[in-house]
Scaffold this active site. Structure first.
Site, PDB file in Angstrom:
ATOM      1  CE  LYS A 104      -1.859   2.965   2.937  1.00 35.55           C
ATOM      2  NZ  LYS A 104      -1.941   4.117   2.047  1.00 35.55           N
TER       3      LYS A 104
ATOM      4  CD  GLU B 192      -3.583   9.894   1.073  1.00 32.11           C
ATOM      5  OE1 GLU B 192      -2.936   9.055   1.720  1.00 32.11           O
ATOM      6  OE2 GLU B 192      -3.660  11.094   1.380  1.00 32.11           O
TER       7      GLU B 192
ATOM      8  N   GLY C 230       7.048   5.191   7.994  1.00 30.80           N
ATOM      9  CA  GLY C 230       6.157   6.344   8.156  1.00 30.80           C
ATOM     10  C   GLY C 230       6.369   6.958   9.523  1.00 30.80           C
TER      11      GLY C 230
ATOM     12  N   GLY D 294       3.269   3.961  13.124  1.00 29.47           N
ATOM     13  CA  GLY D 294       4.046   2.736  13.309  1.00 29.47           C
ATOM     14  C   GLY D 294       3.665   2.039  14.604  1.00 29.47           C
TER      15      GLY D 294
ATOM     16  CD  GLU E  60      13.095   4.434   8.033  1.00 34.00           C
ATOM     17  OE1 GLU E  60      13.257   5.196   9.018  1.00 34.00           O
ATOM     18  OE2 GLU E  60      12.835   4.824   6.902  1.00 34.00           O
TER      19      GLU E  60
ATOM     20  CB  CYS F 186      12.926   9.278   8.296  1.00 40.64           C
ATOM     21  SG  CYS F 186      13.741   8.274   7.053  1.00 40.64           S
TER      22      CYS F 186
ATOM     23  CD  GLU G 140      10.148  12.672  11.616  1.00 38.73           C
ATOM     24  OE1 GLU G 140       8.983  12.312  11.815  1.00 38.73           O
ATOM     25  OE2 GLU G 140      10.955  12.037  10.940  1.00 38.73           O
TER      26      GLU G 140
HETATM   27  P1  NDP Z   1       1.891   8.217   8.162  1.00 36.73           P
HETATM   28  O1  NDP Z   1       2.685   7.485   9.135  1.00 36.73           O
HETATM   29  O2  NDP Z   1       0.539   8.677   8.509  1.00 36.73           O
HETATM   30  O3  NDP Z   1       1.718   7.347   6.804  1.00 36.73           O
HETATM   31  C1  NDP Z   1       2.591   6.334   6.362  1.00 36.73           C
HETATM   32  C2  NDP Z   1       1.789   5.248   5.668  1.00 36.73           C
HETATM   33  O4  NDP Z   1       0.932   4.624   6.620  1.00 36.73           O
HETATM   34  C3  NDP Z   1       0.863   5.768   4.570  1.00 36.73           C
HETATM   35  O5  NDP Z   1       0.778   4.840   3.519  1.00 36.73           O
HETATM   36  C4  NDP Z   1      -0.452   5.886   5.303  1.00 36.73           C
HETATM   37  O6  NDP Z   1      -1.568   5.893   4.447  1.00 36.73           O
HETATM   38  C5  NDP Z   1      -0.417   4.645   6.151  1.00 36.73           C
HETATM   39  N1  NDP Z   1      -1.333   4.660   7.272  1.00 36.73           N
HETATM   40  C6  NDP Z   1      -1.964   5.714   7.858  1.00 36.73           C
HETATM   41  N2  NDP Z   1      -2.752   5.298   8.873  1.00 36.73           N
HETATM   42  C7  NDP Z   1      -2.615   3.948   8.940  1.00 36.73           C
HETATM   43  C8  NDP Z   1      -3.157   2.934   9.783  1.00 36.73           C
HETATM   44  N3  NDP Z   1      -4.008   3.217  10.763  1.00 36.73           N
HETATM   45  N4  NDP Z   1      -2.764   1.664   9.588  1.00 36.73           N
HETATM   46  C9  NDP Z   1      -1.894   1.351   8.620  1.00 36.73           C
HETATM   47  N5  NDP Z   1      -1.369   2.257   7.773  1.00 36.73           N
HETATM   48  C10 NDP Z   1      -1.706   3.550   7.932  1.00 36.73           C
HETATM   49  O7  NDP Z   1       2.749   9.414   7.677  1.00 36.73           O
HETATM   50  P2  NDP Z   1       2.247  10.686   6.895  1.00 36.73           P
HETATM   51  O8  NDP Z   1       2.508  10.347   5.530  1.00 36.73           O
HETATM   52  O9  NDP Z   1       0.869  11.118   7.137  1.00 36.73           O
HETATM   53  O10 NDP Z   1       3.168  11.803   7.553  1.00 36.73           O
HETATM   54  C11 NDP Z   1       2.925  12.292   8.868  1.00 36.73           C
HETATM   55  C12 NDP Z   1       4.234  12.562   9.560  1.00 36.73           C
HETATM   56  O11 NDP Z   1       4.948  11.332   9.664  1.00 36.73           O
HETATM   57  C13 NDP Z   1       5.176  13.472   8.798  1.00 36.73           C
HETATM   58  O12 NDP Z   1       4.905  14.794   9.073  1.00 36.73           O
HETATM   59  C14 NDP Z   1       6.503  13.017   9.323  1.00 36.73           C
HETATM   60  O13 NDP Z   1       6.776  13.649  10.543  1.00 36.73           O
HETATM   61  C15 NDP Z   1       6.322  11.544   9.528  1.00 36.73           C
HETATM   62  N6  NDP Z   1       6.787  10.718   8.392  1.00 36.73           N
HETATM   63  C16 NDP Z   1       7.910   9.975   8.540  1.00 36.73           C
HETATM   64  C17 NDP Z   1       8.377   9.249   7.460  1.00 36.73           C
HETATM   65  C18 NDP Z   1       9.615   8.444   7.526  1.00 36.73           C
HETATM   66  O14 NDP Z   1      10.253   8.232   6.487  1.00 36.73           O
HETATM   67  N7  NDP Z   1      10.009   7.945   8.676  1.00 36.73           N
HETATM   68  C19 NDP Z   1       7.713   9.237   6.176  1.00 36.73           C
HETATM   69  C20 NDP Z   1       6.508  10.015   6.138  1.00 36.73           C
HETATM   70  C21 NDP Z   1       6.097  10.711   7.228  1.00 36.73           C
HETATM   71  P3  NDP Z   1      -2.194   7.261   3.844  1.00 36.73           P
HETATM   72  O15 NDP Z   1      -1.170   8.328   3.993  1.00 36.73           O
HETATM   73  O16 NDP Z   1      -2.461   6.905   2.442  1.00 36.73           O
HETATM   74  O17 NDP Z   1      -3.418   7.542   4.633  1.00 36.73           O
END
Ligand code: NDP
Length: 509
Positions: free
Chosen positions: A195, A198, A248, A253, A270, A304, A401
């Protein structure tokens, strides 16, 4: 151009880029295109404001369908029992196809995420290299044998694919991050459900077509699109899933781990980072300044691994920050399709607002904003490179962050203080130390609790070296020689040869 100039985009370039790939995409379930219930999610380029892609809005039933397809792909499909040679052949073919479609893939990531095209091209090239590395590990995967247990006993430790893996990826490195997970899971013989975010689904869906072209059997990789709560959440709780590989935010996580705990899924996480770059007076200042600029603003700071926390020895702090401010003004922020652009657009209006609020709160808490600290004049979503100085370790901006082109600076006096400050957040993803003194570099390298420590460099990476975090930056490591093993289970075959030698009940009683 300076960062303050209003940002214009080149419509001709945009139209040419959009002509390189289809607007509408389908999910992929057991080798078939799937549109779900017919609802779609439209993605607008954050730099240009136009719709660049439309993907199906998957729902829980679509998540269930992809998981069932992967289960079937694992339990009954040919992939788990395929020879290592054939698995490697498919992965190598995928790498060649990624190279072939490099420009289109880079454009997809650039238009959906806003990242600079020159950087996106590098990411796609790096991703192809990871697929090749995974192919080499596929052929190396082996277990252990013990012939030293006595003449009547033989121990064999098998490495078997763990099963169905849910791979959930974020928007900041759409193609690179899926390539840090999927090829290793496939190399192990797993079946996957993927996945993407989006907001950035196109390159992952395109990858699905490349996998089919390379000869991956139906069901070995299935891709669902939609929002996290709709399709991501079921992927973390469904009993048919054996492992979750997630990149994410730390908050999601944590929720994914909790959801997987009911059925005791293996997890690889991660997550976030607030990564210190520690600079001592004996460093090569020119190199340290260049790395600090790169670390702060690469991928618009939406990374990250961003070097978002400068820890400067007090004697050099003022000179370092003055020069960093000069260099920050030279960073070209602009149209991500321009090959000279260094910093493109911010992913979404919501996220840009969040970055601005972080800077505003820091100012209110007494920090000094040395450069703009604001969004740039444009129809798109752009943020000026921002330095926040006079930051105290307890301020939110020093611990949380920001995920934007914002770097904070703290000062220190001693080596011990540097290590304590570096360790003063909940994260532990990476850190760097800048010093020509071996004792200083090694003391920081050994004392800081983080998954990667760079010495006199920053954010270098290669598939051979493991990547992941201590503490709330994650669980497990990606890449490195154990990357395929992570997607396996160990099975012990304990064999007895010849007549039974040890009887539990007395014989003949
Ligand atoms: P998220 O952790 O929300 O999203 C990462 C992935 O998880 C996306 O595909 C998201 O789907 C999915 N997701 C969201 N909710 C759920 C759930 N309940 N169960 C399983 N999967 C889920 O990160 P964001 O993209 O919204 O970013 C928010 C903050 O996270 C950023 O501001 C940053 O601080 C941090 N971040 C860290 C990253 C890293 O590389 N470590 C990468 C991105 C963000 P969808 O977005 O499609 O709803």
């Amino acid at each position: 151009m300076t960062a303050q100039t209003p940002i214009a985009v080149d419509t001709k370039k945009l139209n040419a880029a959009m002509a390189r790939f289809p607007r509408d995409r389908a999910m992929q379930i057991a080798g078939r295109d799937a549109l779900g219930g017919g609802e779609t999610i439209e993605r607008r380029s954050p730099a240009h404001g136009v719709i660049v892609t439309r993907v199906p809005r998957g729902r829980a039933e679509d998540a269930r369908a992809v998981i069932a397809a992967a289960r079937m792909g694992f339990d009954e499909g040919p992939w788990p029992s395929e020879t290592a040679a054939n698995r490697a052949r498919v992965l190598l073919k995928v790498a060649d196809l990624i190279d072939r479609d490099r420009e289109a893939l880079a454009l997809m990531d650039t238009l959906e995420s806003g990242k600079a095209i020159a950087q996106a091209r590098g990411e796609i090239e790096g991703a192809a290299d990871i697929w090749r590395y995974a192919a080499s590990l596929a052929r190396e995967l082996s277990g252990e044998s013990y012939a030293n247990l006595g003449r009547d006993r033989l121990g064999v430790v098998l490495r078997e694919p763990i099963g169905v893996v849910s791979i959930i990826t974020p928007w900041n490195f759409p193609f690179l991050i899926v390539s840090q997970k999927l090829p290793f899971a496939l190399a192990a013989g797993c079946a996957c459900v993927v996945k993407p975010s989006e907001m950035t689904s196109a390159s992952t869906l395109h990858l699905g077509t490349l996998l089919a072209e390379a000869g991956l059997p139906d069901g070995a990789c299935n891709i669902v699109t939609g929002y996290g709560p709709d399709v991501g959440a079921p992927m973390t709780s469904d009993p048919d899933v054996d492992m979750i590989s997630f990149t994410g935010s730390t908050a999601v996580g944590r929720a994914a781990m909790a959801a997987g705990a009911a059925t005791l899924k293996k997890v690889s996480m991660e997550l976030g980072g607030k990564n210190p770059q520690v600079v001592f007076p004996d460093a090569d200042m020119d190199a340290a300044l260049d790395a600090a600029t790169f670390g702060a603003y690469f991928n618009a700071g939406e990374c990250c691994n961003a070097g978002s926390r400068l820890l400067l020895q007090a004697d050099i702090a003022e000179a370092f920050l003055s020069e960093l401010a000069q260099r920050s003004k030279r960073v070209k922020v602009g149209d991500p399709l321009d090959p000279d652009t260094r910093v493109g657009a911010i992913i979404s209006a919501d996220h840009l607002g969040k970055i601005e609020r972080h800077v505003k709160a820091a100012r209110e808490a007494g920090a000094v904003v040395r450069t703009d600290g604001t969004r740039l004049e444009s129809d798109g979503l752009f943020m000026a490179p921002t330095i926040v100085a006079d930051v105290g370790p307890s301020m939110a901006i020093a611990r949380e962050e920001v995920f934007g082109p914002v770097v904070v600076a703290l000062t220190l006096k001693t080596l011990d203080e540097a290590i304590a400050l570096a360790n003063s957040t909940a994260y532990g993803l990476s850190a760097s130390v800048w010093s020509r003194d071996l004792d200083t570099a090694l003391s920081v390298g050994r004392g800081v609790r983080a998954g990667t420590i760079w010495v006199n460099t920053f954010m270098d990476g290669t598939p051979e070296l493991p990547f992941g975090g201590y503490r709330q930056s994650g669980v497990g490591r990606e890449l490195g020689r154990n990357a395929v093993k992570d997607y396996t289970e160990e099975k012990t075959l304990h064999v007895h040869a010849g007549p039974r030698t040890s009887w539990w009940l007395p014989r003949g009683a």
